[in-house]
Every structure is written in C-alpha cells, then in structure tokens.
Design an enzyme around this catalytic site. Sequence first.
Site, mmCIF file in Angstrom:
data_model
loop_
_atom_site.group_PDB
_atom_site.id
_atom_site.type_symbol
_atom_site.label_atom_id
_atom_site.label_comp_id
_atom_site.label_asym_id
_atom_site.label_seq_id
_atom_site.Cartn_x
_atom_site.Cartn_y
_atom_site.Cartn_z
ATOM 1 N N TYR A 130 4.910 45.795 -24.141
ATOM 2 C CA TYR A 130 5.499 44.477 -24.412
ATOM 3 C C TYR A 130 4.459 43.368 -24.304
ATOM 4 C CZ TYR A 130 10.143 46.507 -24.496
ATOM 5 O OH TYR A 130 11.235 47.242 -24.843
ATOM 6 N N ASP A 174 15.756 42.473 -15.240
ATOM 7 C CA ASP A 174 15.116 43.057 -16.416
ATOM 8 C C ASP A 174 13.740 43.576 -16.027
ATOM 9 O OD1 ASP A 174 15.778 43.201 -19.454
ATOM 10 O OD2 ASP A 174 13.623 42.855 -19.314
ATOM 11 N N ARG A 183 22.490 50.257 -17.933
ATOM 12 C CA ARG A 183 23.067 49.050 -18.544
ATOM 13 C C ARG A 183 24.567 48.926 -18.260
ATOM 14 N NH1 ARG A 183 19.664 46.677 -22.846
ATOM 15 N NH2 ARG A 183 17.678 46.795 -21.787
ATOM 16 N N ARG A 236 27.502 35.336 -18.547
ATOM 17 C CA ARG A 236 26.254 34.960 -19.220
ATOM 18 C C ARG A 236 26.401 33.599 -19.898
ATOM 19 N NH1 ARG A 236 23.617 37.872 -24.337
ATOM 20 N NH2 ARG A 236 25.469 36.860 -25.163
ATOM 21 N N ARG A 287 26.577 43.712 -22.259
ATOM 22 C CA ARG A 287 27.373 43.006 -23.280
ATOM 23 C C ARG A 287 28.637 43.712 -23.720
ATOM 24 N NH1 ARG A 287 22.302 42.050 -27.044
ATOM 25 N NH2 ARG A 287 21.877 44.012 -25.986
HETATM 26 O O1 CP3 Z 1 21.077 48.982 -16.203
HETATM 27 C C1 CP3 Z 1 21.501 47.886 -15.840
HETATM 28 O O2 CP3 Z 1 22.684 47.538 -15.972
HETATM 29 C C2 CP3 Z 1 20.563 46.944 -15.111
HETATM 30 C C3 CP3 Z 1 20.030 45.855 -15.891
HETATM 31 C C4 CP3 Z 1 18.948 46.115 -16.899
HETATM 32 C C5 CP3 Z 1 18.747 45.268 -18.031
HETATM 33 N N1 CP3 Z 1 17.581 45.644 -18.650
HETATM 34 C C6 CP3 Z 1 19.628 44.176 -18.424
HETATM 35 C C7 CP3 Z 1 19.519 43.641 -19.785
HETATM 36 C C8 CP3 Z 1 17.919 47.062 -16.908
HETATM 37 C C9 CP3 Z 1 17.685 48.241 -15.991
HETATM 38 C C10 CP3 Z 1 17.067 46.728 -18.004
HETATM 39 C C11 CP3 Z 1 15.824 47.467 -18.297
HETATM 40 C C12 CP3 Z 1 15.091 47.189 -19.530
HETATM 41 N N2 CP3 Z 1 14.873 45.982 -20.129
HETATM 42 C C13 CP3 Z 1 14.358 48.151 -20.240
HETATM 43 C C14 CP3 Z 1 14.210 49.590 -19.839
HETATM 44 C C15 CP3 Z 1 15.428 50.365 -20.093
HETATM 45 C C16 CP3 Z 1 15.586 50.807 -21.499
HETATM 46 O O3 CP3 Z 1 16.561 50.367 -22.122
HETATM 47 O O4 CP3 Z 1 14.782 51.639 -21.936
HETATM 48 C C17 CP3 Z 1 13.740 47.511 -21.325
HETATM 49 C C18 CP3 Z 1 12.897 48.183 -22.401
HETATM 50 C C19 CP3 Z 1 14.058 46.149 -21.239
HETATM 51 C C20 CP3 Z 1 13.579 45.042 -22.106
HETATM 52 C C21 CP3 Z 1 14.707 44.366 -22.758
HETATM 53 N N3 CP3 Z 1 15.607 43.562 -22.108
HETATM 54 C C22 CP3 Z 1 15.078 44.440 -24.109
HETATM 55 C C23 CP3 Z 1 14.354 45.268 -25.159
HETATM 56 C C24 CP3 Z 1 16.223 43.649 -24.254
HETATM 57 C C25 CP3 Z 1 16.951 43.322 -25.525
HETATM 58 C C26 CP3 Z 1 17.939 44.430 -25.715
HETATM 59 C C27 CP3 Z 1 18.969 44.106 -26.748
HETATM 60 O O5 CP3 Z 1 19.762 45.045 -26.991
HETATM 61 O O6 CP3 Z 1 19.020 42.977 -27.271
HETATM 62 C C28 CP3 Z 1 16.563 43.140 -22.982
HETATM 63 C C29 CP3 Z 1 17.705 42.269 -22.676
HETATM 64 C C30 CP3 Z 1 18.694 42.796 -21.680
HETATM 65 N N4 CP3 Z 1 18.370 43.364 -20.486
HETATM 66 C C31 CP3 Z 1 20.111 42.696 -21.781
HETATM 67 C C32 CP3 Z 1 20.642 43.219 -20.589
HETATM 68 C C33 CP3 Z 1 22.083 43.290 -20.175
HETATM 69 C C34 CP3 Z 1 20.893 42.064 -22.918
HETATM 70 C C35 CP3 Z 1 20.699 40.601 -22.792
HETATM 71 C C36 CP3 Z 1 21.900 39.808 -23.243
HETATM 72 O O7 CP3 Z 1 22.808 39.620 -22.419
HETATM 73 O O8 CP3 Z 1 21.867 39.377 -24.396
#
Ligand code: CP3
Length: 355
Positions: free
Chosen positions: A155, A78, A27, A40, A31
């Site tokens: 999911y 994602d 990540r 964003r 944010r």
């Molecule tokens: O690592 C990186 O920087 C690459 C980008 C990346 C994102 N999601 C961006 C993202 C990667 C590799 C992911 C993987 C991801 N997404 C996983 C597996 C990794 C882990 O954390 O175990 C999972 C389970 C997801 C599903 C997902 N996407 C969730 C549960 C959420 C909400 C998380 C939250 O904290 O609200 C997301 C959204 C997401 N994916 C964000 C980002 C930067 C936040 C979105 C925003 O900008 O509001």
Amino acid sequence: MTELKNDRFLRALLKQPVDVTPVWMMRQAGRYLPEYRATRAKAGDFMSLCKNPELACEVTIQPLDRYPQLDAAILFSDILTIPDAMGQGLYFESGEGPRFRKVVNTLADIEALPVPDADKELGYVMEAVRTIRRELNGRVPLIGFSGSPWTLATYMVEGGSSRDFRKSKAMLYDNPQAMHALLDKLARAVTAYLNGQIRAGAQAVQIFDSWGGALSAAAFQEFSLRYMRQIVDGLIREHEGRRVPVILFTKGGGLWLEAMAESGAEALGLDWTCDIGSARARVGAKVALQGNMDPSVLYAKPAAIRAEVARILAAYGEGSGHVFNLGHGITPEVDPVHAGAFFEAVHELSAAYHR
Ligand code: CP3
C-alpha cells in the site's frame, strides 16, 4: 481484570478441549450491518470512526449484540493506521478504497520514515482497545491485529490498492535492499503496535498478510514470512496470566503452511482454496487452524450455508484446534440473516466433534 466468561476461542487456539467449535468472522463489524452504517454516518467517515474510541467500541460490539454465538470480538480499526502514523496521509475516496497523499519511492523516502510510537501517534487505537475491554466486561476475548510488513509495504509503495503490485514488485526485484529496509522498519513498527495492543488488553493477535500470496514461493519466504517471524519473536506472549496466541493469515498461502507453522505462531488462518482436512494432516500437530469458508457462500440461502459448514467441520474432523471463520472478510452485500445462519450452524453442528 475480569474473568473471561467465554474462552473457547482462546482454548481452541491452544488446542485445549472445547464444547463446540468457536466462531468469529473477518470484517464482522462492517457495511453489511445497518447499525454499522448508521454509526459510520454519525462519525462522518471511516477514518474518523477508527479515530474515535467510543464509536470504534460501539461498532466492535454491534455484531456481538446481534449474534449471541460469536466467540470473539475484533478491534475495529484498519491495517493502514501504521502507514498513516508514519506520515503517509491516509484517506478514503468513496467507493475507491484507501489512498495515500505521500508515496514511498526511494531508499531516502524509506530512511525518512519514522517508527510510530504506539502510545502517541497510535494512542487512539490503544484507547479503543481499553474502551472495548471495559465494555466487553469478560463476555468474549478481544482480538488485536495488524497488517504484515509486506502487505503494508504494497500500500505504501503503490499509494493505495493494486491489482498487480507493479511498483512494489519492481522495487523488490530492482532494489531488494530498499525493500528490506522498508520491511524491517515496518516489522519494528508492527511489533511495537501489537505489543501496545496487548498491553492495552488484546487477548490474541492476528497478522493479516493479505497479499503474501501474490509473491513467488522464494519471495514469500524472503520478503513476507521472514518479517512475520521477526514480529512473532518480538511479541509479548503472556499477559494477565494467560498465553496471548498469534494467528498468521496469509491469503493464498496454502502451499506454504509447513514453513508458516515453524514461525512460532499458535495458529494459521486459511483461505477457502485449501482443504482444511489436508491442512490439518500437514501442520495440525504444530498449530491450530482458522477458517475457511468461502465468503461467497453467504450469498446462498441458509440451507446451503449450513451444508457448507457441515462439510468443513467434517473435513477438519474430531477434536480441538479449529476456529471457524470465513476464508476472507464478509462482503457488504451479504444479508445479515445469512451471517446469523452461519454462526448458528457452526455451534449446532460442531458439538458432535467435541465429545
Ligand atoms: O475484521 C474486522 O471486523 C475488523 C476491522 C478491519 C477493517 N479492516 C475494517 C474496515 C480489519 C481487520 C481490516 C483489515 C484490512 N484493511 C485489511 C486486511 C484484511 C483483508 O481484507 O485482507 C486490508 C487489506 C485493509 C485495507 C482496507 N481498508 C481496504 C482495502 C479497505 C477498502 C475496502 C472496501 O471494500 O472498500 C478498507 C476499509 C475498511 N476497513 C472498511 C472496514 C469496515 C470499509 C470502510 C467503510 O466503512 O466504508
């Protein structure tokens, strides 16, 4: 193709000598960075950002511009792009995490799911990979990624995030045949998706098995690891004249490292619950290790961050085969200055382990 100017991340994954321990952060575009929040806002929402290759490229590069120590870029996207491309209708409710308009309940639902074409429904991801590679111009390698079949299945069956995986575990035990059908379809989709990313220019790939650790030991083998192995078997392993290393990251998988090390992946990601020195003793001859600082350490001051980096480097010990990372993604509340202190400490303190 342009020559890679910094390949220590790829070298460490193959356990070739390096000058310092390479570092990147799960990540790393996200944010906690004000420049990410600004892009964003320009895109409108998170999925519009993922689906716009120019803006996805912009946020992928932002952490590299801020932190010169970063040794890899990770595609901004994602894991839920696959279920979205299967027609589940992904959306994000602000502050609520991901949701699906359509939920998978029955074997008939599973049989009706298409395996998406990486170059069509997921073509925007391939375009983002090509755009990022062009923009990186050999600065550091680009990591592609996907969710594991089991993690994606949770999911799709729950309809979003879950605390207890009630519906997906009920399906696993009540109707293992349906769960296997879903996981097999997802494994085929993930293989095509990752191969598409590799052809488009991803130089290593990581499989995020975020919820594998929620399974029993027996269920992990049968419903998660087995399908990750199927994916690894189907991946393109050489591209542009180089090995394309695969990293398996099962959060909570510390007890099962031996089995995971037999999967054919080059590296295993570790969360912060395992000792990286013991993990190396168990599987270090077979695989490289990535990790494993507790992301919460970044809430502490730079001196404490540095001390924790020093402890983990000492636990791993001398020689290559370690990619420094957090044990899970950085959280939005972290001060970006603290992330910088983390990367600096890894490079400064690790040189002593590579003489
Ligand atoms: O690592 C990186 O920087 C690459 C980008 C990346 C994102 N999601 C961006 C993202 C990667 C590799 C992911 C993987 C991801 N997404 C996983 C597996 C990794 C882990 O954390 O175990 C999972 C389970 C997801 C599903 C997902 N996407 C969730 C549960 C959420 C909400 C998380 C939250 O904290 O609200 C997301 C959204 C997401 N994916 C964000 C980002 C930067 C936040 C979105 C925003 O900008 O509001």
